[in-house]
Design a protein around this motif. Structure first.
Motif, PDB file in Angstrom:
ATOM      1  N   MET A 314      -2.723   0.787   7.778  1.00 49.58           N
ATOM      2  CA  MET A 314      -4.135   0.864   7.455  1.00 49.58           C
ATOM      3  C   MET A 314      -4.459   0.219   6.106  1.00 49.58           C
ATOM      4  O   MET A 314      -5.561  -0.294   5.902  1.00 49.58           O
ATOM      5  CB  MET A 314      -4.580   2.331   7.440  1.00 49.58           C
ATOM      6  N   ALA A 315      -3.501   0.248   5.173  1.00 52.88           N
ATOM      7  CA  ALA A 315      -3.740  -0.330   3.852  1.00 52.88           C
ATOM      8  C   ALA A 315      -3.550  -1.838   3.831  1.00 52.88           C
ATOM      9  O   ALA A 315      -3.997  -2.502   2.891  1.00 52.88           O
ATOM     10  CB  ALA A 315      -2.815   0.317   2.829  1.00 52.88           C
ATOM     11  N   ALA A 316      -2.908  -2.381   4.849  1.00 54.90           N
ATOM     12  CA  ALA A 316      -2.571  -3.804   4.848  1.00 54.90           C
ATOM     13  C   ALA A 316      -3.777  -4.728   4.755  1.00 54.90           C
ATOM     14  O   ALA A 316      -3.747  -5.704   3.987  1.00 54.90           O
ATOM     15  CB  ALA A 316      -1.733  -4.135   6.082  1.00 54.90           C
ATOM     16  N   PRO A 317      -4.873  -4.504   5.524  1.00 56.73           N
ATOM     17  CA  PRO A 317      -6.022  -5.412   5.400  1.00 56.73           C
ATOM     18  C   PRO A 317      -6.597  -5.463   3.985  1.00 56.73           C
ATOM     19  O   PRO A 317      -6.959  -6.540   3.499  1.00 56.73           O
ATOM     20  CB  PRO A 317      -7.032  -4.824   6.394  1.00 56.73           C
ATOM     21  N   ALA A 318      -6.665  -4.325   3.301  1.00 57.30           N
ATOM     22  CA  ALA A 318      -7.163  -4.311   1.921  1.00 57.30           C
ATOM     23  C   ALA A 318      -6.210  -5.059   0.999  1.00 57.30           C
ATOM     24  O   ALA A 318      -6.630  -5.800   0.100  1.00 57.30           O
ATOM     25  CB  ALA A 318      -7.342  -2.872   1.441  1.00 57.30           C
ATOM     26  N   LEU A 319      -4.913  -4.889   1.223  1.00 57.63           N
ATOM     27  CA  LEU A 319      -3.922  -5.598   0.421  1.00 57.63           C
ATOM     28  C   LEU A 319      -4.019  -7.101   0.633  1.00 57.63           C
ATOM     29  O   LEU A 319      -3.887  -7.886  -0.323  1.00 57.63           O
ATOM     30  CB  LEU A 319      -2.519  -5.105   0.790  1.00 57.63           C
ATOM     31  N   ALA A 320      -4.289  -7.512   1.877  1.00 59.53           N
ATOM     32  CA  ALA A 320      -4.376  -8.939   2.192  1.00 59.53           C
ATOM     33  C   ALA A 320      -5.587  -9.608   1.548  1.00 59.53           C
ATOM     34  O   ALA A 320      -5.617 -10.834   1.432  1.00 59.53           O
ATOM     35  CB  ALA A 320      -4.413  -9.128   3.713  1.00 59.53           C
ATOM     36  N   ARG A 321      -6.588  -8.821   1.138  1.00 58.63           N
ATOM     37  CA  ARG A 321      -7.738  -9.396   0.449  1.00 58.63           C
ATOM     38  C   ARG A 321      -7.421  -9.722  -1.010  1.00 58.63           C
ATOM     39  O   ARG A 321      -8.171 -10.447  -1.673  1.00 58.63           O
ATOM     40  CB  ARG A 321      -8.930  -8.429   0.528  1.00 58.63           C
ATOM     41  N   ARG A 322      -6.321  -9.182  -1.530  1.00 58.11           N
ATOM     42  CA  ARG A 322      -5.954  -9.399  -2.930  1.00 58.11           C
ATOM     43  C   ARG A 322      -4.817 -10.411  -3.090  1.00 58.11           C
ATOM     44  O   ARG A 322      -4.724 -11.076  -4.120  1.00 58.11           O
ATOM     45  CB  ARG A 322      -5.564  -8.069  -3.575  1.00 58.11           C
ATOM     46  N   VAL A 323      -3.940 -10.473  -2.095  1.00 61.84           N
ATOM     47  CA  VAL A 323      -2.827 -11.434  -2.146  1.00 61.84           C
ATOM     48  C   VAL A 323      -2.746 -12.144  -0.804  1.00 61.84           C
ATOM     49  O   VAL A 323      -3.371 -11.727   0.188  1.00 61.84           O
ATOM     50  CB  VAL A 323      -1.485 -10.727  -2.452  1.00 61.84           C
ATOM     51  N   LYS A 324      -1.982 -13.210  -0.736  1.00 57.42           N
ATOM     52  CA  LYS A 324      -1.791 -13.915   0.520  1.00 57.42           C
ATOM     53  C   LYS A 324      -1.135 -12.997   1.550  1.00 57.42           C
ATOM     54  O   LYS A 324      -0.330 -12.134   1.214  1.00 57.42           O
ATOM     55  CB  LYS A 324      -0.913 -15.149   0.309  1.00 57.42           C
ATOM     56  N   GLN A 325      -1.480 -13.218   2.806  1.00 58.93           N
ATOM     57  CA  GLN A 325      -0.919 -12.377   3.858  1.00 58.93           C
ATOM     58  C   GLN A 325       0.598 -12.468   3.883  1.00 58.93           C
ATOM     59  O   GLN A 325       1.290 -11.461   4.052  1.00 58.93           O
ATOM     60  CB  GLN A 325      -1.496 -12.783   5.218  1.00 58.93           C
ATOM     61  N   THR A 326       1.130 -13.676   3.738  1.00 57.83           N
ATOM     62  CA  THR A 326       2.586 -13.829   3.764  1.00 57.83           C
ATOM     63  C   THR A 326       3.243 -13.100   2.590  1.00 57.83           C
ATOM     64  O   THR A 326       4.316 -12.518   2.736  1.00 57.83           O
ATOM     65  CB  THR A 326       2.967 -15.318   3.731  1.00 57.83           C
ATOM     66  N   THR A 327       2.583 -13.103   1.432  1.00 62.37           N
ATOM     67  CA  THR A 327       3.122 -12.391   0.265  1.00 62.37           C
ATOM     68  C   THR A 327       3.098 -10.882   0.507  1.00 62.37           C
ATOM     69  O   THR A 327       4.057 -10.171   0.156  1.00 62.37           O
ATOM     70  CB  THR A 327       2.304 -12.727  -0.989  1.00 62.37           C
ATOM     71  N   ALA A 328       2.004 -10.388   1.100  1.00 62.84           N
ATOM     72  CA  ALA A 328       1.905  -8.958   1.401  1.00 62.84           C
ATOM     73  C   ALA A 328       2.991  -8.529   2.387  1.00 62.84           C
ATOM     74  O   ALA A 328       3.638  -7.485   2.211  1.00 62.84           O
ATOM     75  CB  ALA A 328       0.524  -8.636   1.967  1.00 62.84           C
ATOM     76  N   ILE A 329       3.206  -9.348   3.418  1.00 57.76           N
ATOM     77  CA  ILE A 329       4.214  -9.009   4.425  1.00 57.76           C
ATOM     78  C   ILE A 329       5.609  -9.029   3.811  1.00 57.76           C
ATOM     79  O   ILE A 329       6.410  -8.101   4.000  1.00 57.76           O
ATOM     80  CB  ILE A 329       4.127  -9.976   5.614  1.00 57.76           C
ATOM     81  N   ALA A 330       5.929 -10.100   3.064  1.00 56.10           N
ATOM     82  CA  ALA A 330       7.257 -10.226   2.474  1.00 56.10           C
ATOM     83  C   ALA A 330       7.519  -9.125   1.445  1.00 56.10           C
ATOM     84  O   ALA A 330       8.618  -8.552   1.392  1.00 56.10           O
ATOM     85  CB  ALA A 330       7.412 -11.599   1.825  1.00 56.10           C
ATOM     86  N   GLY A 331       6.506  -8.796   0.646  1.00 52.63           N
ATOM     87  CA  GLY A 331       6.674  -7.727  -0.324  1.00 52.63           C
ATOM     88  C   GLY A 331       6.956  -6.392   0.340  1.00 52.63           C
ATOM     89  O   GLY A 331       7.811  -5.612  -0.114  1.00 52.63           O
ATOM     90  N   GLY A 332       6.242  -6.129   1.434  1.00 50.87           N
ATOM     91  CA  GLY A 332       6.499  -4.896   2.178  1.00 50.87           C
ATOM     92  C   GLY A 332       7.906  -4.846   2.742  1.00 50.87           C
ATOM     93  O   GLY A 332       8.569  -3.799   2.722  1.00 50.87           O
TER      94      GLY A 332
END
Length: 497
Positions: A314-332
């Protein structure tokens, strides 16, 4: 009224989404009790766990094509009815073979439900922002359902017999059958591809033979038959690939794999499923058979894994608005790797907080991949291929989860058997055998078996960490997918029938 009906329809679609995912993992906590009641061997336990998921994974693209031909809502209703009936049959199974066969048939029914839910969401929500929110909710239900399956099972097992794990699906499917015709639109494609039965047979044969070979290699003293099964399965798989590349309308459009971002996310979804399912299998049994918690207590202790998936998704869409989607996925995924490594420190009851923190961090880190992965897959291909891409994403999800039970379950079994010097095939078997031995010998056997199983958990944690770290590197090296023009969607009211 249009929006209200669509959102009510989404609530109805959440029922099969949750149940199909939960059935992948609901038997984790029930396996010890189920094995004792039915006399299931170690290999039969794996087949009981795996047969459902592999049938879903093997048939989800087939049923997606079938839904385009006969109608997605109609296929959803047929699958829901079959799922309810088969759940009752599974609940009252009298031997391992009956349960394995019924679980496989439940997988066939589940495969009709999985692609229909996502496909209908694309028909129901024309506004791109609302559609994105609906898909995020759908993803949360799908991936959280798999993690929460053991939790629900634990509470049911505390008060009822193991068959109650299956019966919980009956009222939910009944509600789907009653409300679906009124709240869900019908959709069928005039350009649906021909259902190639030869491809269906080849894909199922390849998957089942190779899984059989992997399982049997751990228990056969002379591995000739498992090796032959693996070779034959691989050969059939090659024939399947060649056939798909030659067909004008293939069952599985392998040409999509030429797109690097598309392939990278599919691989990540599948391997993350492997790591999560295998870890869940070992942790739930560790809580019960090593630390001695009851099914209900183990369910409570395992709940942070499900909550972690829910929060991360649920938090992923908000996180993707601040960083690139690939960065959010890789960081997770890096976080998931660190959570997996925490399991290596688990030894006894004093390390229980370490286990709970580990599975929570592991699950939380997968949220961005699960929430954003489907969008990246669909965005990596032309709009006219978005439906095929979504089906392949579903296949990767379910195949990865089922393969996790098989592969990491096999790895854990090998470690356990080696630590036991071949005197015991499973911890459940050692627990049963200890009851028929003198007190001193029984206690010694249990101590040795629990140490061997703990070693299996440590190895599983390391393997999962390596998988997550490798996926983080893979995601970071892929080029971001872009999609400038959303696919046209039919009007929700116009498609209702």
């Amino acid at each position: 009224m249009r929006v209200n009906r669509a959102w009510l329809g989404l609530v109805v679609l959440m029922l099969p989404t949750l149940l199909v995912a939960m059935d992948m993992t609901a038997l984790l906590l029930a396996l010890p009790q189920l094995s004792a009641d039915l006399g299931a061997t170690n290999v039969q336990q794996l087949w009981i766990s795996d047969s459902y998921g592999f049938m879903v994974a093997g048939l989800v693209i087939t049923t997606g094509t079938l839904g385009d031909r006969i109608g997605r809502r109609r296929l959803l209703m047929i699958g829901g009815a079959a799922f309810a009936v088969l759940s009752v049959v599974a609940a009252f199974a009298v031997n391992p073979l009956m349960l394995i066969v019924t679980r496989a048939l439940l997988g066939v029914a589940g495969a009709t439900l999985a692609p229909s839910t996502l496909a209908l969401i694309t028909n129901m929500f024309r506004d791109e922002r609302q559609r994105g929110k609906a898909i995020a909710i759908w993803a949360t239900c799908q991936f959280t359902g798999g993690a929460l399956g053991p939790v629900l099972a634990g509470f049911l097992l505390q008060h009822f017999w193991w068959g109650s794990v299956f019966l919980v699906a009956v009222p939910a499917m009944a509600l789907l059958l009653l409300a679906g015709p009124f709240l869900l639109p019908e959709f069928r494609s005039d350009q649906a591809g021909r259902l190639d039965l030869a491809s269906v047979g080849l894909s199922l044969a390849a998957v089942l033979l190779m899984v059989y070979g992997v399982k049997q290699l751990t228990v056969e003293s002379v591995p000739v038959v498992p090796a032959v099964a693996l070779v034959v399965g691989a050969a059939i798989g090659l024939l399947f690939v060649r056939r798909q590349l030659r067909l004008e309308t293939p069952l599985l459009d392998l040409r999509l794999l030429r797109n690097r971002p598309f392939t990278a996310v599919l691989v990540a979804l599948a391997f993350a499923g492997i790591a999560m399912a295998g870890t869940g299998l070992l942790v739930t049994q560790f809580l019960q058979s090593v630390l001695g918690f009851s099914p209900a207590a183990a369910a409570v202790l395992f709940a942070p894994m499900g909550l972690g998936v829910a929060v991360g998704t649920m938090a992923a869409p908000a996180l993707a608005r601040r960083v690139k989607q690939t960065t959010a996925i890789a960081g997770g995924l890096v976080g998931s790797a660190l959570g997996s490594l925490l399991l290596v420190g688990a030894d006894g009851a004093s390390d229980l907080p370490l286990v709970m923190i580990g599975i929570t961090v592991l699950a939380l880190g997968t949220g961005p991949l699960f929430a954003l992965g489907t969008g990246l897959v669909v965005g990596s291909v032309p709009p006219e291929r978005a439906g095929s891409a979504a089906s392949m994403s579903e296949t990767g999800n379910y195949f990865g989860g089922s393969l996790g039970f098989a592969l990491l379950g096999v790895v854990a079994a090998v470690v356990y058997r080696s630590r036991m010097d071949g005197t015991s095939d499973s911890l459940a078997g050692a627990v049963a055998a200890s009851r028929h031995l003198p007190a001193g010998q029984g206690a010694e056997l249990l101590h040795t078996a629990r140490e061997a199983f703990t070693a299996s958990l440590h190895v599983t944690g390391v393997v999962a960490a390596v998988i997550f770290a490798g996926l983080a590197v893979l995601i970071l090296t892929m080029r971001p997918a872009t999609r400038t023009t959303p696919a046209a969607l039919p009007d929700y009211e116009a498609t209702r029938s």
